[in-house]
Design a protein around this motif. Structure first.
Motif, PDB file in Angstrom:
ATOM      1  N   GLY A   1       0.828  -1.217   0.000  1.00 25.06           N
ATOM      2  CA  GLY A   1       0.000   0.000   0.000  1.00 25.06           C
ATOM      3  C   GLY A   1       0.857   1.259   0.000  1.00 25.06           C
ATOM      4  N   LEU A   2       1.944   1.244   0.801  1.00 23.11           N
ATOM      5  CA  LEU A   2       2.839   2.407   0.809  1.00 23.11           C
ATOM      6  C   LEU A   2       3.493   2.613  -0.547  1.00 23.11           C
ATOM      7  N   ALA A   3       3.952   1.523  -1.123  1.00 21.55           N
ATOM      8  CA  ALA A   3       4.610   1.658  -2.428  1.00 21.55           C
ATOM      9  C   ALA A   3       3.626   2.118  -3.492  1.00 21.55           C
ATOM     10  N   ALA A   4       2.393   1.601  -3.430  1.00 22.93           N
ATOM     11  CA  ALA A   4       1.392   2.027  -4.417  1.00 22.93           C
ATOM     12  C   ALA A   4       1.078   3.508  -4.269  1.00 22.93           C
ATOM     13  N   GLY A   5       1.141   4.032  -3.019  1.00 21.54           N
ATOM     14  CA  GLY A   5       0.904   5.467  -2.832  1.00 21.54           C
ATOM     15  C   GLY A   5       1.996   6.313  -3.433  1.00 21.54           C
ATOM     16  N   ARG A   6       3.234   5.786  -3.435  1.00 25.49           N
ATOM     17  CA  ARG A   6       4.343   6.558  -3.989  1.00 25.49           C
ATOM     18  C   ARG A   6       4.407   6.491  -5.508  1.00 25.49           C
ATOM     19  N   LEU A   7       3.804   5.531  -6.092  1.00 27.18           N
ATOM     20  CA  LEU A   7       3.867   5.379  -7.545  1.00 27.18           C
ATOM     21  C   LEU A   7       2.805   6.229  -8.218  1.00 27.18           C
ATOM     22  N   LYS A   8       3.096   6.673  -9.387  1.00 27.56           N
ATOM     23  CA  LYS A   8       2.165   7.430 -10.208  1.00 27.56           C
ATOM     24  C   LYS A   8       1.759   6.583 -11.393  1.00 27.56           C
ATOM     25  N   ASP A   9       0.533   6.774 -11.778  1.00 27.42           N
ATOM     26  CA  ASP A   9       0.025   6.064 -12.946  1.00 27.42           C
ATOM     27  C   ASP A   9       0.693   6.616 -14.197  1.00 27.42           C
ATOM     28  N   PRO A  10       1.156   5.786 -15.125  1.00 18.98           N
ATOM     29  CA  PRO A  10       1.761   6.304 -16.368  1.00 18.98           C
ATOM     30  C   PRO A  10       0.829   7.240 -17.127  1.00 18.98           C
ATOM     31  N   ARG A  11      -0.468   7.008 -17.060  1.00 16.78           N
ATOM     32  CA  ARG A  11      -1.387   7.915 -17.755  1.00 16.78           C
ATOM     33  C   ARG A  11      -1.365   9.308 -17.120  1.00 16.78           C
ATOM     34  N   GLN A  12      -1.238   9.308 -15.745  1.00 10.26           N
ATOM     35  CA  GLN A  12      -1.158  10.608 -15.081  1.00 10.26           C
ATOM     36  C   GLN A  12       0.109  11.346 -15.488  1.00 10.26           C
ATOM     37  N   ARG A  13       1.239  10.610 -15.510  1.00 15.24           N
ATOM     38  CA  ARG A  13       2.498  11.239 -15.917  1.00 15.24           C
ATOM     39  C   ARG A  13       2.417  11.722 -17.355  1.00 15.24           C
ATOM     40  N   LEU A  14       1.743  10.974 -18.219  1.00 16.25           N
ATOM     41  CA  LEU A  14       1.592  11.398 -19.604  1.00 16.25           C
ATOM     42  C   LEU A  14       0.769  12.672 -19.696  1.00 16.25           C
ATOM     43  N   ALA A  15      -0.276  12.755 -18.865  1.00 18.27           N
ATOM     44  CA  ALA A  15      -1.078  13.996 -18.870  1.00 18.27           C
ATOM     45  C   ALA A  15      -0.250  15.172 -18.390  1.00 18.27           C
ATOM     46  N   GLU A  16       0.596  14.940 -17.328  1.00 19.55           N
ATOM     47  CA  GLU A  16       1.458  16.030 -16.861  1.00 19.55           C
ATOM     48  C   GLU A  16       2.434  16.472 -17.935  1.00 19.55           C
ATOM     49  N   GLN A  17       3.002  15.507 -18.670  1.00 14.40           N
ATOM     50  CA  GLN A  17       3.937  15.861 -19.741  1.00 14.40           C
ATOM     51  C   GLN A  17       3.226  16.641 -20.849  1.00 14.40           C
ATOM     52  N   ARG A  18       2.022  16.249 -21.140  1.00 17.61           N
ATOM     53  CA  ARG A  18       1.281  16.990 -22.176  1.00 17.61           C
ATOM     54  C   ARG A  18       0.997  18.418 -21.707  1.00 17.61           C
ATOM     55  N   ALA A  19       0.612  18.564 -20.424  1.00 14.19           N
ATOM     56  CA  ALA A  19       0.386  19.923 -19.906  1.00 14.19           C
ATOM     57  C   ALA A  19       1.668  20.753 -19.956  1.00 14.19           C
ATOM     58  N   ALA A  20       2.801  20.131 -19.569  1.00 14.80           N
ATOM     59  CA  ALA A  20       4.083  20.849 -19.641  1.00 14.80           C
ATOM     60  C   ALA A  20       4.415  21.222 -21.071  1.00 14.80           C
TER      61      ALA A  20
END
Length: 542
Positions: free
Chosen positions: A361-380
């Protein structure tokens, strides 16, 4: 004169050699006994024709005499019991035919005949014919020992060739019933007189012609029987047709013609000769009681041997068992230790599962979904595009202000020319800026598209899909080296099934050197293509 040894003769069957040094030394009595046995075995019962000479009748009741002809003399004896039965008193000069067995008398080192039957020699013609016929058939091999077949031990069916009204068949049936009852087939024939020989031969051939599995069934052994009588009475069994039929029989044949002293030619051709018909029945079957007793004895011996063997093996097994511990006691300790380990394992598995679930559970909280990271990259990327457009607009405005300043210092005509050139180049500059912006956006989008799969391939879960596992400690942190482990500690193996299906393991032993394993060659890292060089807004490459 020197003493000379007699010439050495050929070796005898008894092992007596000539006068050589290896000849065995025997006593006179032993030599006499050997000679007696040899003569009795070689001759047995014989019929001798000769003239009686010097008969004597001592007080014992026996009769001693000599049989002689022009060539030789033979001593003879008639015992007291036989003398009253033969019905003929020996007299000097009487020509007789004596029947008996040849033996020796060691007391005088002579051989003699023990006479059982004495008859006048008036049958000389028949005897000569009989002897000629015997020699003829013997020359053809009908009397050879190689032709004789063994008798079955216990025949099922016995065939009898004899007269159905005489005492012979009753004696045979009575003796068979006493010894071992068997099924008997009787073929009635004449045993003397005209046509008797033909009937006897036909009966032997008829029994052989019966089918082995039909009805009536072919006998397993044949008995050709007749009671005693004179030479003329028994002549049918001396006929050539009867002798040839007996020799050709495929069924083993027993001849039982006359009394013990009577000899016919069928006796020579038969597979076995019986002295009397009753003796033929005794030869044909064993004694049932004796056979049953022997079977019972053999069965008892077999059972006793089996019991002894079983007892011996039981003793051996008991002796070996005394040297071994009780296996149940050994198993009791093992069972208890197994129960303890199983209970400890269940507890450890539950505790470790809880710890790993928390760590997951702790590790899952630290990980980001690749789709979320892709959305952040698109916003950047959109923000960078906006900044680039603003920078381009600011640079264009600065360039226009610079042109205005330069135009204020120039004359009107050159300024107008320069201004015209500048104004004519503004649409081109705007197109170049738009193309540069669009190219940058495409390149950024491409880099973002390649970054997504690269991120997926560099994820440790892709490695787990290829058969690897992640080693974690009790806190859920990955174990990076063997130095980070200790003997007796517990660890968890995470497979491709996910953190919810981790398997607990125990670390045994201290870390030590291991053989290096050749690593698979790594694929060359693909670098993203360099961004296309952006031209200067004014096209001068500065």
């Amino acid at each position: 004169m020197s003493e000379q040894s007699p010439p050495a003769g050929p070796d005898s069957e008894d092992g007596f050699a000539g006068a050589g040094g290896n000849a065995p030394v025997v006593s006179v009595g032993d030599l006499a006994r050997r000679v007696k046995g040899t003569i009795e075995d070689a001759f047995g019962y014989v019929r001798v024709r000769g003239e009686i000479s010097r008969p004597s009748f001592p007080g014992s009741g026996h009769c001693y005499l000599r049989l002689k002809d022009e060539d030789a003399v033979l001593d003879g004896v008639i015992w007291r019991g036989v003398l009253g039965r033969i019905g003929l008193r020996p007299e000097e000069g009487l020509e007789v035919i004596a029947t008996g067995r040849l033996t020796t008398y060691p007391g005088r080192s002579s051989y003699q005949i023990v006479i059982d039957r004495l008859e006048l020699a008036g049958e000389g013609a028949l005897l000569k014919l009989l002897e000629d016929r015997r020699r003829k058939l013997a020359a053809e091999g009908l009397f050879d020992a190689e032709r004789k077949r063994p008798l079955p031990y216990l025949p099922d069916v016995i065939g009898v060739v004899t007269s159905p009204t005489g005492a012979v068949i009753r004696d045979i049936l009575h003796r068979l019933a006493e010894r071992f009852p068997r099924r008997v087939l009787v073929w009635p024939v004449l045993v003397q007189g005209e046509g008797a020989a033909a009937q006897i031969a036909a009966a032997i051939a008829g029994f052989n012609a019966l089918p082995a599995d039909g009805w009536p069934r072919r006998p397993d052994v044949l008995i050709v029987a007749r009671g005693g009588g004179s030479l003329e009475d028994l002549w049918a069994f001396n006929e050539e047709v009867v002798v040839r039929a007996a020799a050709a029989s495929q069924i083993p044949l027993i001849s039982a013609v006359g009394h013990e002293t009577d000899t016919t030619l069928i006796d020579h051709a038969a597979d076995r000769r019986a002295p009397t018909p009753t003796a033929a029945a005794e030869i044909a079957v064993p004694v049932r009681a004796d056979l049953m007793a022997r079977v019972a004895e053999d069965g008892g011996r077999l059972a006793a041997a089996a019991r002894r063997a079983t007892l011996g093996r039981q003793r051996d097994l008991a002796g070996l068992a005394r040297g071994l511990p009780d296996p149940r006691r050994l198993l009791e300790t093992a069972w208890q230790r197994l129960d303890d380990r199983a209970e400890s394992l269940r507890k450890d598995m539950r505790a470790d599962l809880q710890r790993r679930s928390h760590a997951l559970g702790l590790a899952a909280g630290r990980l980001k979904d690749p789709r979320q990271r892709l959305a952040e990259q698109r916003a950047a990327l959109r923000l960078a595009a906006q900044r680039l457009a603003a920078a381009h607009a600011a640079r264009l405005a600065a360039s226009r202000a610079r042109l205005d300043r330069i135009a204020g210092r120039l004359t009107l005509a050159p300024v107008r020319r320069e201004l015209g050139h500048a104004r004519s180049g503004l649409p081109q500059l705007d197109g170049r800026l738009i193309r540069a912006r669009d190219g940058a956006l495409v390149r950024a989008r491409d880099r973002l598209g390649r970054a997504g799969p690269l991120l997926e391939s560099l994820s440790y879960r892709a490695v787990l899909q290829r058969g690897f596992a992640v080693v974690r400690d009790d806190a859920g942190q990955p174990v990076m080296s063997a130095a980070g482990t200790r003997s007796g500690a517990r660890a968890w193996l995470e497979f491709r099934d996910g953190p919810g299906a981790m398997v607990p393991v125990a670390v045994t032993g201290a870390p030590g050197p291991r053989q290096p394993v050749a690593a698979a060659p790594r694929a060359a890292r693909r670098e993203p293509p360099p961004a296309a060089r952006q031209d200067d807004l004014f096209g001068n490459g500065d």
